[in-house]
Design an enzyme around this catalytic site. Structure first.
Site, PDB file in Angstrom:
ATOM      1  N   ARG A  87      -0.961  -8.868  13.944  1.00 54.33           N
ATOM      2  CA  ARG A  87      -1.538  -7.906  12.724  1.00 54.33           C
ATOM      3  C   ARG A  87      -2.361  -9.078  11.717  1.00 54.33           C
ATOM      4  NH1 ARG A  87       4.684  -5.046  11.232  1.00 54.33           N
ATOM      5  NH2 ARG A  87       3.185  -3.796  10.575  1.00 54.33           N
ATOM      6  N   LYS A 115       0.748  -1.054   0.053  1.00 55.24           N
ATOM      7  CA  LYS A 115      -0.281  -0.021   0.293  1.00 55.24           C
ATOM      8  C   LYS A 115       0.747   1.167   0.539  1.00 55.24           C
ATOM      9  CE  LYS A 115      -2.042  -0.847   3.861  1.00 55.24           C
ATOM     10  NZ  LYS A 115      -1.561  -2.099   4.380  1.00 55.24           N
ATOM     11  N   ARG A 139      11.879  -6.073   6.751  1.00 57.47           N
ATOM     12  CA  ARG A 139      11.908  -4.363   6.430  1.00 57.47           C
ATOM     13  C   ARG A 139      12.345  -3.804   8.105  1.00 57.47           C
ATOM     14  NH1 ARG A 139       6.534  -1.694   6.185  1.00 57.47           N
ATOM     15  NH2 ARG A 139       5.355  -2.429   7.859  1.00 57.47           N
TER      16      ARG A 139
HETATM   17  P1  B4P Z   1       4.493  -1.615   2.631  1.00 57.59           P
HETATM   18  O1  B4P Z   1       3.187  -2.608   2.067  1.00 57.59           O
HETATM   19  O2  B4P Z   1       4.214  -0.731   1.561  1.00 57.59           O
HETATM   20  O3  B4P Z   1       3.219  -1.529   4.028  1.00 57.59           O
HETATM   21  P2  B4P Z   1       2.178  -0.830   4.470  1.00 57.59           P
HETATM   22  O4  B4P Z   1       0.943  -2.195   3.968  1.00 57.59           O
HETATM   23  O5  B4P Z   1       1.856   0.118   3.890  1.00 57.59           O
HETATM   24  O6  B4P Z   1       2.152  -0.464   6.060  1.00 57.59           O
HETATM   25  P3  B4P Z   1       1.659  -1.205   6.768  1.00 57.59           P
HETATM   26  O7  B4P Z   1      -0.107  -1.869   6.532  1.00 57.59           O
HETATM   27  O8  B4P Z   1       2.316  -3.028   7.381  1.00 57.59           O
HETATM   28  O9  B4P Z   1       1.883  -1.197   7.996  1.00 57.59           O
HETATM   29  P4  B4P Z   1       0.862   0.389   8.665  1.00 57.59           P
HETATM   30  O10 B4P Z   1       1.616   1.552   8.613  1.00 57.59           O
HETATM   31  O11 B4P Z   1      -0.213   0.556   7.767  1.00 57.59           O
HETATM   32  O12 B4P Z   1       5.697  -2.429   2.590  1.00 57.59           O
HETATM   33  C1  B4P Z   1       6.108  -3.664   3.369  1.00 57.59           C
HETATM   34  C2  B4P Z   1       7.559  -4.288   2.480  1.00 57.59           C
HETATM   35  O13 B4P Z   1       6.421  -4.608   1.608  1.00 57.59           O
HETATM   36  C3  B4P Z   1       8.542  -2.901   2.154  1.00 57.59           C
HETATM   37  O14 B4P Z   1       9.918  -2.991   2.190  1.00 57.59           O
HETATM   38  C4  B4P Z   1       8.329  -2.839   0.629  1.00 57.59           C
HETATM   39  O15 B4P Z   1       9.236  -2.839  -0.088  1.00 57.59           O
HETATM   40  C5  B4P Z   1       7.396  -4.232   0.572  1.00 57.59           C
HETATM   41  N1  B4P Z   1       7.660  -4.244  -1.138  1.00 57.59           N
HETATM   42  C6  B4P Z   1       6.068  -3.556  -1.674  1.00 57.59           C
HETATM   43  N2  B4P Z   1       5.854  -4.499  -2.552  1.00 57.59           N
HETATM   44  C7  B4P Z   1       5.968  -5.061  -3.085  1.00 57.59           C
HETATM   45  C8  B4P Z   1       6.223  -6.908  -4.292  1.00 57.59           C
HETATM   46  N3  B4P Z   1       5.777  -6.097  -4.949  1.00 57.59           N
HETATM   47  N4  B4P Z   1       7.215  -6.736  -4.060  1.00 57.59           N
HETATM   48  C9  B4P Z   1       7.748  -7.106  -2.975  1.00 57.59           C
HETATM   49  N5  B4P Z   1       7.867  -6.807  -1.891  1.00 57.59           N
HETATM   50  C10 B4P Z   1       7.511  -5.499  -2.368  1.00 57.59           C
HETATM   51  O16 B4P Z   1       0.149  -0.102   9.891  1.00 57.59           O
HETATM   52  C11 B4P Z   1       1.170  -0.037  11.597  1.00 57.59           C
HETATM   53  C12 B4P Z   1       0.417   0.198  12.695  1.00 57.59           C
HETATM   54  O17 B4P Z   1      -0.598   1.219  12.911  1.00 57.59           O
HETATM   55  C13 B4P Z   1      -0.759  -1.396  12.378  1.00 57.59           C
HETATM   56  O18 B4P Z   1      -0.725  -2.692  12.985  1.00 57.59           O
HETATM   57  C14 B4P Z   1      -2.711  -0.382  13.302  1.00 57.59           C
HETATM   58  O19 B4P Z   1      -1.793  -0.578  15.080  1.00 57.59           O
HETATM   59  C15 B4P Z   1      -2.343   1.112  13.361  1.00 57.59           C
HETATM   60  N6  B4P Z   1      -2.995   1.352  11.810  1.00 57.59           N
HETATM   61  C16 B4P Z   1      -2.812   1.945  10.605  1.00 57.59           C
HETATM   62  N7  B4P Z   1      -3.499   1.992  10.572  1.00 57.59           N
HETATM   63  C17 B4P Z   1      -4.303   2.551  11.002  1.00 57.59           C
HETATM   64  C18 B4P Z   1      -6.307   2.320  11.518  1.00 57.59           C
HETATM   65  N8  B4P Z   1      -6.616   3.060  10.497  1.00 57.59           N
HETATM   66  N9  B4P Z   1      -6.800   1.887  12.769  1.00 57.59           N
HETATM   67  C19 B4P Z   1      -6.458   1.601  13.510  1.00 57.59           C
HETATM   68  N10 B4P Z   1      -4.986   1.378  13.442  1.00 57.59           N
HETATM   69  C20 B4P Z   1      -4.209   1.602  12.468  1.00 57.59           C
END
Ligand code: B4P
Length: 182
Positions: A140, A13, A127
């Protein structure tokens, strides 16, 4: 354009949101980033969020919804926005829909990035963010399955949902997202 990127932790995302933001000139609004900034600043909101985040639980809906409401009313979000990681519960989805409907600015599309569990664990272990340890990642994923994934149905019923395979080259996935919002 008003978009929402939906998917399990580590589904890309943040990665795809950044690219969309650059190309379309609208902000990527990540609740994870907003919450981490609040924790780093030691604000009251950050103190409330910290414990839930370190365990991989969802932060309370009222905290997250209040934060989003404020952020979406900033001037740069006027032409549109890309929500990353919000909504994550039915309560958040309803609050968002109500807020946008009241302003006559409905969501255009919800993009669901579909990635399987083993791939997610591999990505997040590589990561090494503070909440990227094995026990927290497992929780999670559990929270995603029980509280967040069911929200897909809410958007499907409203004809807003497109599911895209989130495994493969980043640019290939990006091209599929662009095709879905064209
Ligand atoms: P991303 O995929 O970018 O990570 P994310 O989903 O955006 O973040 P995540 O869901 O883990 O955490 P968030 O901050 O939202 O990247 C992951 C990795 O994958 C990276 O290293 C990237 O390089 C790699 N990658 C990406 N695409 C790839 C591909 N095609 N191939 C290989 N590798 C790839 O949330 C963190 C915490 O905040 C939650 O656990 C919760 O406690 C809280 N929170 C956030 N939003 C909330 C909400 N709406 N309500 C309640 N709590 C919330």
């Amino acid at each position: 354009m008003r978009l929402c990127l939906f998917g399990p932790p580590g589904s890309g995302k943040g990665t795809q949101g950044e690219k969309l933001s650059e190309e379309y000139g609208i902000p990527e609004v990540s609740t994870g980033d907003l919450l981490r900034a609040a924790v780093a600043a030691g604000s009251e909101l950050g103190q409330k969020a910290q414990e839930a985040m370190s365990q991989g639980n969802l932060v309370a809906d009222d905290v997250v919804v209040g934060m989003i409401r404020e952020r979406l009313h900033e001037a740069d979000a006027e032409p549109g926005f890309i929500l990353d990681g919000f909504p994550r519960s039915f309560g958040q989805a309803e609050a968002l829909q109500e807020m946008l409907a009241a302003e006559g600015k409905p969501l255009h599309r919800v993009i669901h990035l579909d990635v399987d569990r083993e791939e997610i664990i591999t990505r997040l272990m590589a990561r090494k963010r503070a909440d990227d340890n094995e026990a927290t990642i497992r929780n999670r994923l559990e929270v995603y399955s029980s509280q967040t994934r069911p929200v897909l149905e809410y958007f499907k019923e409203r004809d807003l949902l497109t599911t895209i395979q989130g495994v493969g080259e980043v640019d290939e996935i990006y091209a599929n997202i662009k095709a879905a919002i064209a």
